[in-house]
Design a protein around this motif. Sequence first.
Motif, short mmCIF file in Angstrom:
data_model
loop_
_atom_site.label_atom_id
_atom_site.label_comp_id
_atom_site.label_asym_id
_atom_site.label_seq_id
_atom_site.Cartn_x
_atom_site.Cartn_y
_atom_site.Cartn_z
N ILE A 5 2.96 5.67 0.74
CA ILE A 5 2.29 6.37 1.84
C ILE A 5 0.91 5.75 2.10
N LYS A 6 0.21 5.43 1.03
CA LYS A 6 -1.10 4.79 1.14
C LYS A 6 -1.02 3.49 1.93
N LYS A 7 -0.01 2.69 1.64
CA LYS A 7 0.15 1.41 2.33
C LYS A 7 0.51 1.62 3.81
N LEU A 8 1.39 2.58 4.08
CA LEU A 8 1.79 2.84 5.46
C LEU A 8 0.62 3.35 6.29
N LEU A 9 -0.22 4.15 5.68
CA LEU A 9 -1.38 4.71 6.39
C LEU A 9 -2.59 3.78 6.36
N LYS A 10 -2.51 2.76 5.50
CA LYS A 10 -3.62 1.82 5.32
C LYS A 10 -4.90 2.58 4.99
N THR A 11 -4.79 3.43 3.98
CA THR A 11 -5.91 4.29 3.62
C THR A 11 -6.36 4.03 2.19
N THR A 12 -7.30 4.84 1.72
CA THR A 12 -7.90 4.64 0.40
C THR A 12 -7.22 5.47 -0.68
N ASP A 13 -7.54 5.15 -1.94
CA ASP A 13 -7.03 5.93 -3.06
C ASP A 13 -7.52 7.37 -2.97
N LYS A 14 -8.78 7.55 -2.59
CA LYS A 14 -9.37 8.88 -2.50
C LYS A 14 -8.66 9.73 -1.45
N LYS A 15 -8.41 9.15 -0.29
CA LYS A 15 -7.74 9.89 0.78
C LYS A 15 -6.28 10.18 0.40
N THR A 16 -5.65 9.25 -0.27
CA THR A 16 -4.26 9.44 -0.71
C THR A 16 -4.18 10.58 -1.71
N ALA A 17 -5.14 10.65 -2.63
CA ALA A 17 -5.18 11.74 -3.61
C ALA A 17 -5.37 13.08 -2.91
N GLU A 18 -6.16 13.09 -1.84
CA GLU A 18 -6.37 14.31 -1.06
C GLU A 18 -5.08 14.74 -0.38
N LEU A 19 -4.36 13.79 0.18
CA LEU A 19 -3.09 14.09 0.84
C LEU A 19 -2.08 14.66 -0.16
N LEU A 24 13.97 8.49 -1.15
CA LEU A 24 13.98 7.83 -2.47
C LEU A 24 13.37 8.72 -3.54
N LEU A 25 12.28 9.40 -3.19
CA LEU A 25 11.62 10.29 -4.15
C LEU A 25 12.50 11.51 -4.45
N ALA A 26 13.03 12.12 -3.40
CA ALA A 26 13.82 13.35 -3.55
C ALA A 26 15.14 13.12 -4.27
N THR A 27 15.61 11.90 -4.30
CA THR A 27 16.85 11.59 -5.02
C THR A 27 16.59 10.95 -6.38
N GLY A 28 15.31 10.93 -6.79
CA GLY A 28 14.96 10.45 -8.11
C GLY A 28 14.97 8.95 -8.28
N LYS A 29 14.93 8.22 -7.17
CA LYS A 29 15.01 6.76 -7.24
C LYS A 29 13.64 6.09 -7.36
N ILE A 30 12.58 6.80 -7.00
CA ILE A 30 11.23 6.30 -7.23
C ILE A 30 10.39 7.45 -7.81
N THR A 31 9.25 7.10 -8.39
CA THR A 31 8.38 8.11 -8.98
C THR A 31 7.43 8.69 -7.93
N ASP A 32 6.78 9.76 -8.32
CA ASP A 32 5.79 10.38 -7.44
C ASP A 32 4.66 9.39 -7.12
N ASP A 33 4.22 8.65 -8.11
CA ASP A 33 3.16 7.65 -7.90
C ASP A 33 3.61 6.56 -6.93
N GLU A 34 4.86 6.14 -7.06
CA GLU A 34 5.39 5.10 -6.16
C GLU A 34 5.47 5.63 -4.72
N TYR A 35 5.84 6.88 -4.58
CA TYR A 35 5.90 7.48 -3.24
C TYR A 35 4.52 7.47 -2.60
#
Length: 202
Positions: A64-78, A49-60
């Motif tokens: 990922i944050k939801k799938l990993l059940k992680t924090t904003d800080k860790k997501t920013a690191e990833l 979805l991201l690579a075809t321009g259907k969602i934004t980088d933030d949405e991607y």
Amino acid sequence: MKKLVIFVDFGEVYFCGSAKLMAKKYAKKFDMTQKQFFYLLIKSGLWRLLATGKITDDEYWNGIKKLLKTTDKKTAELKRCFYVMCKPIVGMPEIVKKLRKNYKVVVLSGNNKERIEYLEEKYKLSKIFHEQHYSYQYGYDKPDPRLFAAAVKKMKLKPKDCLMIDDMSDFIRDVRKMGAQGIIFKSPAQLERDLRKMGIQL
């Protein structure tokens, strides 16, 4: 006969595969195998979805944050690692530099706008390649061969006048079916050998 236009992929061809490097670094921290972590980043559907321009980088990355059940800080690191770990494969800049002396060398990559902007700022891609074509611009991502077809059409070329260098064997297979030439990339040394066998000047 027109001189070949050479299309070069980015991930695991010109640049190292940052998703695989991330999997090595982070998989255990999330109690996952490297394959599972890589799948989550690239094969779960969010990347397409991201690579075809259907969602934004933030949405991607929120996905990922939801799938990993992680924090904003860790997501920013990833996210930071996903960008920073994307470095040229040793030997590839030199090969491209040699090729562009005699051929038009063009990027054809499945990628998102924000990461390309980062790579442009860091590596000055527009000074390395004659043209750049990305999946988010066309709405198709590899291995969908329509991405190649769309780029070729935009450049007003014929497939027979093109050479595609990519690590995806199924993508190269389909590109060849269109009439183009293709090289399945494994290493810079192997690429140089195959180019010379084809009579490509280096």
